[in-house]
Design a protein around this motif. Structure first.
Motif, PDB file in Angstrom:
ATOM      1  N   UNK B  14      98.878   6.452   3.670  1.00 30.04           N
ATOM      2  CA  UNK B  14      97.829   5.510   3.204  1.00 30.04           C
ATOM      3  C   UNK B  14      98.469   4.190   2.757  1.00 30.04           C
ATOM      4  N   UNK B  17      99.223   2.336   5.968  1.00 23.42           N
ATOM      5  CA  UNK B  17      97.977   1.813   6.562  1.00 23.42           C
ATOM      6  C   UNK B  17      97.492   0.598   5.763  1.00 23.42           C
ATOM      7  N   UNK B  18      97.593   0.681   4.440  1.00 27.94           N
ATOM      8  CA  UNK B  18      97.190  -0.464   3.612  1.00 27.94           C
ATOM      9  C   UNK B  18      98.070  -1.679   3.927  1.00 27.94           C
ATOM     10  N   UNK B  75      91.444  11.651  -0.954  1.00 28.13           N
ATOM     11  CA  UNK B  75      90.676  10.993  -2.021  1.00 28.13           C
ATOM     12  C   UNK B  75      91.639  10.444  -3.079  1.00 28.13           C
ATOM     13  N   UNK B  76      92.563  11.291  -3.486  1.00 30.91           N
ATOM     14  CA  UNK B  76      93.543  10.869  -4.501  1.00 30.91           C
ATOM     15  C   UNK B  76      94.471   9.789  -3.942  1.00 30.91           C
ATOM     16  N   UNK B  78      93.961   7.499  -1.678  1.00 29.56           N
ATOM     17  CA  UNK B  78      93.329   6.172  -1.573  1.00 29.56           C
ATOM     18  C   UNK B  78      93.273   5.502  -2.954  1.00 29.56           C
ATOM     19  N   UNK B  79      92.869   6.279  -3.961  1.00 28.24           N
ATOM     20  CA  UNK B  79      92.754   5.708  -5.311  1.00 28.24           C
ATOM     21  C   UNK B  79      94.133   5.256  -5.808  1.00 28.24           C
ATOM     22  N   UNK B  81      96.771   4.448  -4.013  1.00 25.35           N
ATOM     23  CA  UNK B  81      97.240   3.291  -3.240  1.00 25.35           C
ATOM     24  C   UNK B  81      96.588   2.016  -3.760  1.00 25.35           C
ATOM     25  N   UNK B  82      95.267   2.066  -3.965  1.00 23.40           N
ATOM     26  CA  UNK B  82      94.540   0.886  -4.453  1.00 23.40           C
ATOM     27  C   UNK B  82      95.076   0.460  -5.822  1.00 23.40           C
TER      28      UNK B  82
END
Lengths: 513, 116, 104
Positions: B14, B17-18, B75-76, B78-79, B81-82
């Motif tokens: 992730x 990808x980001x 889910x975890x 993505x959070x 990474x953000x």
């Protein structure tokens, strides 16, 4: 309401559906999330022993068989749930056992002790446990069955619409996939709401739609009725495919059933690599006795096989999949995914985290509504409605966590011989919640946030402390014995308490800058 | 164990990808311009690693169970990474501002001493 | 300076009545339409009737959610009520005809 654009009208719908029902959705999400550890909470609240290892299927069946043979030899049905890792006590249930000298019938369900040679009932303190907490997510409380059924359908439907409309109104769902701007006021709340929603979108869609599937027959019974021309006989025949199997009546001719050793052999022979879910025995100790062995698939307890044996001879009568059609298979997988009973500890925690993310998604959406308007409105422009929303947000988002903490503390502090003790645990939950809902209405909003966050953190910290002084299964004992299923409850309370203290600190810092 | 390995691979995936998104690429590598080739490479590597993370989960269980677990894992991811990207960008901006104000103070002090 | 006169809006054109009308349409005709559409589709879609029926029932909430979203998107109340009425008449009528044809 809209200027013709679909996105605009969906923004309106998303805002209003969210605003009006966010508190009840939050209640459903939080209690449902806690419910993923219902068995562990049950054990913690029973407060007697450490979590024990499950016993073999053979011993499980032997205990239940013997118990039911004495307790309900002429019952209409027996139901045996073997010892499992999350609930090691075998469960023996019976239905419609005639009572001597009375026309009434006796039904019941008991959990059996593991370590005694004779089957004895596992007696614990009167508590609602995790089961009552988990059931609150669709039954609420103080409500009649019809009311809670339709209320939960209604709110779940709106939640589903909220999730779908949320996807429609997200302007840059792919470009802003990882965007989260912290400390930027209302923008941060929107980003936080978006990141929580997008990251857990598959879970949100699954959990809301499968929640609806649970209630589909209550809400749309007319589709099936109309399709069969409102013909009762055809409907009964066709819809019996949905039920667990044919009903077997007693012939009232007593017969000796197969013994436990044979039953255990038959179970291992027919289930092979599948997991045994439960065993249903109809017309026990009767000529018509039939034994139904239910297995569960690795992803749903609703899917799996149904093996029917003759209870007297042990002969195989039928062996078929529980779902007889593709539609049913889909529905059963969805229902299984919703409950997550198949989940081992790692996946169970992921379910819990996804539930926390969902609850936080609802909470951040509600806070964003207030924060966005706060910037636009002057102090004197804020009407009663605005202040109501602001106060309810605090009382629900923080207050519900405090209320659940109070439920755990009440379990330890209420006298053991108290009448209706289990009900009083729930009353404590709702009384605490009522106090936390009233509090923001009589205090300045800025102070109400930090006061509630700190008060809730204190309540959360009280859980392991009160547990230490009132039970044998306190954190030090469970942790030193490696009983992490029970220790995790005390540890989670501490972790959530710390998070709330940090949030209160962050909030106070932001307000004073 | 497989869950942790898959989590680690997926976390990295992730993140990559980001990084393939110009917006986040700039947050980390301010001096470099992202080219089309870099973007495609990052995307390919990221998505391949996601498939690998699912494959790791499927090694000891059925694919349906692996996919269910993966949706929880991602889910975890993505959070986290953000949170990482924003925190990193803010931290750098703060240190840049501090350096700027330090430089400014030095220049001011030099000009003051030159005056007297 | 003369006082500005506010002419009260007609009852059914008030914003609150506009929303109430939409909610009422969803709860009454919308609900009937989903049921009648379900019955109609169970006659029309080929295959095992039980399987078709299960799929329709399972997806009924999806249709209903779509309908609710459309009702809140559509500006004209006339269009909403008329469409729902026509939908109900068509699906109920067609279902009755098919049922009658099947039992002849």
């Amino acid at each position: 309401m809209n200027n013709g654009s679909f996105r605009k009208s969906m923004t309106w719908l998303h805002t209003w559906v969210g605003l009006v029902f966010c508190w009840i959705m939050y209640f459903m999400f939080v209690t449902g999330t806690v419910g993923y550890f219902d068995e562990e909470i049950d054990h913690w609240m029973e407060a007697d022993t450490l979590m024990q290892s499950p016993i073999s299927v053979e011993k499980s069946l032997a205990l239940s068989y013997e118990f039911l043979a004495k307790k309900a030899p002429e019952a209409k049905q027996w139901f045996l749930v073997p010892s499992q890792s999350r609930n090691p006590f075998p469960t023996a249930s019976w239905r419609d056992q005639p009572i001597e000298g009375s026309e009434e019938l006796d039904s019941g369900s008991k959990r059996l002790n593991l370590d005694s040679a004779e089957p004895t009932e596992h007696i614990v303190r009167d508590t609602g446990g995790g089961q009552r907490l988990y059931r609150m997510h669709y039954r609420f409380h103080y409500m009649d069955r019809t009311l809670y059924t339709y209320l939960s359908i209604f709110v779940t439907l709106l939640m589903f619409i909220g999730v779908v409309s949320g996807v429609v109104i997200h302007r840059k769902i792919f470009i802003d996939f990882f965007t989260f701007r912290q400390f930027k006021g209302a923008k941060s709340w929107l980003d936080f709401h978006n990141i929580l929603s997008v990251s857990s979108l598959p879970f949100q869609l699954m959990i809301t739609y499968s929640g609806l599937i649970f209630m589909v027959t209550s809400f749309f019974p007319l589709i099936a009725a109309g399709s069969y021309g409102f013909d009762k006989d055809t409907m009964k025949k066709e819809l019996s495919k949905l039920a667990t199997g044919e009903v077997v009546e007693r012939a009232n001719v007593s017969a000796k059933m197969i013994d436990v050793e044979t039953l255990t052999k038959k179970v291992s022979e027919h289930t092979k690599n599948q997991q045994l879910q439960n065993i249903r025995i109809q017309a026990p100790n009767d000529q018509n006795a039939t034994i139904t062995i239910n297995t569960m698939s690795d992803i749903s307890n609703y899917s799996g096989q149904k093996i029917v044996l003759n209870g007297v001879t042990g002969e195989l009568i039928s062996s078929e999949q529980k779902s007889s059609s593709s539609g049913l298979s889909f529905a059963y997988v969805m229902l299984g995914l919703h409950e997550g009973l198949f989940a081992e500890i790692g996946l169970r925690w992921l379910y819990f985290i996804a539930g926390v993310v969902g609850s936080a998604m609802i909470a951040t959406g509600a806070i964003y509504y207030v924060e966005k308007r706060k910037v636009k409105l002057q102090e004197n422009e804020k009407g009663k409605g605005f202040k109501f929303v602001e106060s309810m947000n605090i009382g629900t988002i923080v207050g519900l966590i405090a209320a659940i903490s109070a439920y755990f503390i009440a379990n330890r502090l209420l006298p053991l011989d108290m009448e209706n003790r289990a009900n009083w645990e729930v009353h404590c939950l709702f009384l605490t919640w009522a106090v936390f809902i009233i509090h923001p209405f009589i205090r300045p909003i800025k102070k109400a946030w930090s006061e509630q966050l700190i008060a809730t953190a204190v309540l959360l910290f009280c859980i392991p402390i009160v547990n230490f002084f009132t039970s044998q299964i306190h954190l030090i004992y469970t942790a030193t014995n490696g009983n992490w299923a029970l220790a995790a409850i005390d540890l989670s309370a501490i972790v959530f308490g710390v998070i709330l203290i940090l949030t209160a600190r962050l909030y106070t810092k932001r307000e004073t800058v | 164990m497989m869950l942790l390995i898959s989590f680690a691979i997926s976390q990295l995936a992730t993140f990559i990808i980001a990084m393939s998104m110009p917006k986040h690429y700039r947050q980390i590598l301010t001096t470099h311009q992202q080219t089309g080739l870099v973007k495609i490479t990052l995307m390919l590597v990221g998505w391949s690693m996601i498939i690998l993370a699912i494959f790791v989960l499927a090694l000891q269980q059925s694919i349906s169970l692996a996919l269910t677990e993966y949706f929880g894992v991602v889910t975890l991811n993505i959070i986290l990474t953000a949170l990482f990207f924003d925190s990193y960008a803010r931290k750098r901006a703060t240190s840049k501002n501090n350096a700027y104000s330090r430089n400014r103070n030095t220049v001011q002090n030099q000009s003051i001493s030159a005056k007297y | 300076m003369p006082l500005e006169r506010h002419t009260p809006q007609p009852f059914f054109k008030r914003p609150s009545m506009y929303i109430t009308s939409k909610i009422f349409a969803i709860c009454t005709l919308g609900f009937i339409l989903i049921n009648s559409l379900g019955v109609f589709l169970s006659f029309v879609i080929p295959g095992d009737q039980f399987d078709v029926l299960v799929w329709i029932t399972v997806l009924a909430f999806l249709f209903y959610s779509g309908l609710i979203m459309w009702v809140f998107h559509e500006k004209s109340l006339k269009v909403i009520w008329l469409s729902l009425t026509i939908g109900v008449i068509f699906t109920v009528g067609a279902s009755l005809l098919m049922w009658w044809g099947k039992n002849q």
